[in-house]
Design a protein around this motif. Sequence first.
Motif, PDB file in Angstrom:
ATOM      1  N   PHE A 244       0.823  -1.218   0.000  1.00  0.00           N
ATOM      2  CA  PHE A 244       0.000   0.000   0.000  1.00  0.00           C
ATOM      3  C   PHE A 244       0.860   1.272   0.000  1.00  0.00           C
ATOM      4  O   PHE A 244       0.374   2.349  -0.320  1.00  0.00           O
ATOM      5  N   PHE A 245       2.140   1.143   0.385  1.00  0.00           N
ATOM      6  CA  PHE A 245       3.031   2.299   0.324  1.00  0.00           C
ATOM      7  C   PHE A 245       3.222   2.780  -1.117  1.00  0.00           C
ATOM      8  O   PHE A 245       3.488   3.962  -1.364  1.00  0.00           O
ATOM      9  N   PHE A 246       3.055   1.840  -2.068  1.00  0.00           N
ATOM     10  CA  PHE A 246       3.425   2.134  -3.456  1.00  0.00           C
ATOM     11  C   PHE A 246       2.270   2.101  -4.453  1.00  0.00           C
ATOM     12  O   PHE A 246       2.347   2.740  -5.501  1.00  0.00           O
ATOM     13  N   THR A 292     -10.681   7.541  -8.389  1.00  0.00           N
ATOM     14  CA  THR A 292     -11.700   7.830  -7.373  1.00  0.00           C
ATOM     15  C   THR A 292     -11.053   8.298  -6.072  1.00  0.00           C
ATOM     16  O   THR A 292     -11.513   9.258  -5.443  1.00  0.00           O
ATOM     17  N   TYR A 293      -9.991   7.626  -5.661  1.00  0.00           N
ATOM     18  CA  TYR A 293      -9.272   8.036  -4.443  1.00  0.00           C
ATOM     19  C   TYR A 293      -8.770   9.476  -4.561  1.00  0.00           C
ATOM     20  O   TYR A 293      -8.880  10.263  -3.623  1.00  0.00           O
ATOM     21  N   LEU A 294      -8.201   9.806  -5.721  1.00  0.00           N
ATOM     22  CA  LEU A 294      -7.656  11.146  -5.924  1.00  0.00           C
ATOM     23  C   LEU A 294      -8.745  12.217  -5.879  1.00  0.00           C
ATOM     24  O   LEU A 294      -8.529  13.326  -5.379  1.00  0.00           O
ATOM     25  N   LYS A 295      -9.935  11.875  -6.390  1.00  0.00           N
ATOM     26  CA  LYS A 295     -11.046  12.825  -6.385  1.00  0.00           C
ATOM     27  C   LYS A 295     -11.652  12.976  -4.988  1.00  0.00           C
ATOM     28  O   LYS A 295     -12.041  14.078  -4.587  1.00  0.00           O
ATOM     29  N   SER A 302       0.483  10.996  -2.916  1.00  0.00           N
ATOM     30  CA  SER A 302       0.736  11.315  -4.324  1.00  0.00           C
ATOM     31  C   SER A 302       1.705  10.346  -4.996  1.00  0.00           C
ATOM     32  O   SER A 302       1.743  10.249  -6.222  1.00  0.00           O
ATOM     33  N   HIS A 303       2.501   9.612  -4.202  1.00  0.00           N
ATOM     34  CA  HIS A 303       3.502   8.714  -4.781  1.00  0.00           C
ATOM     35  C   HIS A 303       2.928   7.353  -5.180  1.00  0.00           C
ATOM     36  O   HIS A 303       3.619   6.566  -5.821  1.00  0.00           O
ATOM     37  N   ARG A 304       1.694   7.083  -4.803  1.00  0.00           N
ATOM     38  CA  ARG A 304       1.096   5.785  -5.144  1.00  0.00           C
ATOM     39  C   ARG A 304       0.750   5.719  -6.635  1.00  0.00           C
ATOM     40  O   ARG A 304       0.311   6.694  -7.223  1.00  0.00           O
ATOM     41  N   MET A 305       0.928   4.526  -7.209  1.00  0.00           N
ATOM     42  CA  MET A 305       0.507   4.246  -8.574  1.00  0.00           C
ATOM     43  C   MET A 305      -0.695   3.300  -8.508  1.00  0.00           C
ATOM     44  O   MET A 305      -0.933   2.669  -7.472  1.00  0.00           O
ATOM     45  N   PRO A 306      -1.463   3.149  -9.582  1.00  0.00           N
ATOM     46  CA  PRO A 306      -2.654   2.279  -9.525  1.00  0.00           C
ATOM     47  C   PRO A 306      -2.358   0.816  -9.221  1.00  0.00           C
ATOM     48  O   PRO A 306      -2.973   0.223  -8.332  1.00  0.00           O
ATOM     49  N   ILE A 307      -1.383   0.197  -9.950  1.00  0.00           N
ATOM     50  CA  ILE A 307      -1.224  -1.251  -9.799  1.00  0.00           C
ATOM     51  C   ILE A 307       0.235  -1.713  -9.734  1.00  0.00           C
ATOM     52  O   ILE A 307       0.558  -2.666  -9.024  1.00  0.00           O
ATOM     53  N   LEU A 308       1.156  -1.054 -10.450  1.00  0.00           N
ATOM     54  CA  LEU A 308       2.560  -1.443 -10.450  1.00  0.00           C
ATOM     55  C   LEU A 308       3.401  -0.323  -9.818  1.00  0.00           C
ATOM     56  O   LEU A 308       3.351   0.817 -10.290  1.00  0.00           O
ATOM     57  N   PRO A 309       4.164  -0.616  -8.779  1.00  0.00           N
ATOM     58  CA  PRO A 309       4.979   0.417  -8.126  1.00  0.00           C
ATOM     59  C   PRO A 309       5.885   1.167  -9.099  1.00  0.00           C
ATOM     60  O   PRO A 309       6.584   0.537  -9.912  1.00  0.00           O
TER      61      PRO A 309
END
Length: 312
Positions: A244-246, A292-295, A302-309
Amino acid sequence: MSNRVTFYEVEILDCKTKKQLCFLDKIESYARINDIRLMFHKYYPEWYPARQSIRLDPKGKSLKDEDVLQDLPVGSSVTLYFKDLGPQVGWTMVFLTEYAGPLFIYFLFYFRLPFVYGLDAAFTSSPHSVVNLACICHSFHYMKRLIETIFVHRFSHGTMPLRSIVKNCLYYCGLAAWLAYYINHPLYTPASYGQKQIVFSLIMFLVCEAGNFSIHVTLSNLRLDGSKMYRIPYPTRNPFTWLFFFVSCPNYTYEVGAWISFTVMTQCVPVGLFTVIGFIQMTIWAKDKHSTYLKEFKDYPSHRMPILPFLL
């Protein structure tokens, strides 16, 4: 001095024809859209709440059950639009149907029933131990999904259209039959690098399955109070949740990892294609949820990506 209660007049029109379906008078300002659905259901019993899409605009998005009338951009006279979503099926039944199908279908090929590979191969077994291992892993994957559906998952949406469950079942069952046909085929040949390749892929498969389960439990714990509202998921003490960090959707990351491991284990082209198809679909889902999370949350990491770090 008591607060003054504001009442609304609510007119509900058909999305297509713009014909008035009903008029609701003296609706309290704190009424939710779910309350409107229930009132509308009294006028039209055949359109139960789960079938109703209530909108502010005919071509707009459906309002949420928890949306409050006084919080909407409307005056005291409100015009809402109704669209029939068609027959609905509960999400628990949806997942039980989708996951039980592949589990059952795989066994038809594993036990080589007469109509699968012909009478000469009927009820025979493969001489390769990896075929038995693949059956165990495939069955474990879908049994885990069934258990999660019953005991873990908490759904934000109550139902799915009946037509969608038919389409999804065809997708899951069709692809399960496709890969099972080749893995259990009498001419199947095992992995090129033998036992090392199989053992390594098995370990990775189990790690990814454990990670996927851990993420589902963490997401479920966010809704222990029964709320359907989105909340930001964070890592816990469980190391599997540190992804979840990434990424926003590590459950999909682990799911893809499990199928990549299964592909390496079986060294079967259809399994690899199935993995690619699944990765594309899960990437679409992950991007939607990430968006959705961003909205919803201004303070979303801000450093998280949807599926691949760091990549996607």
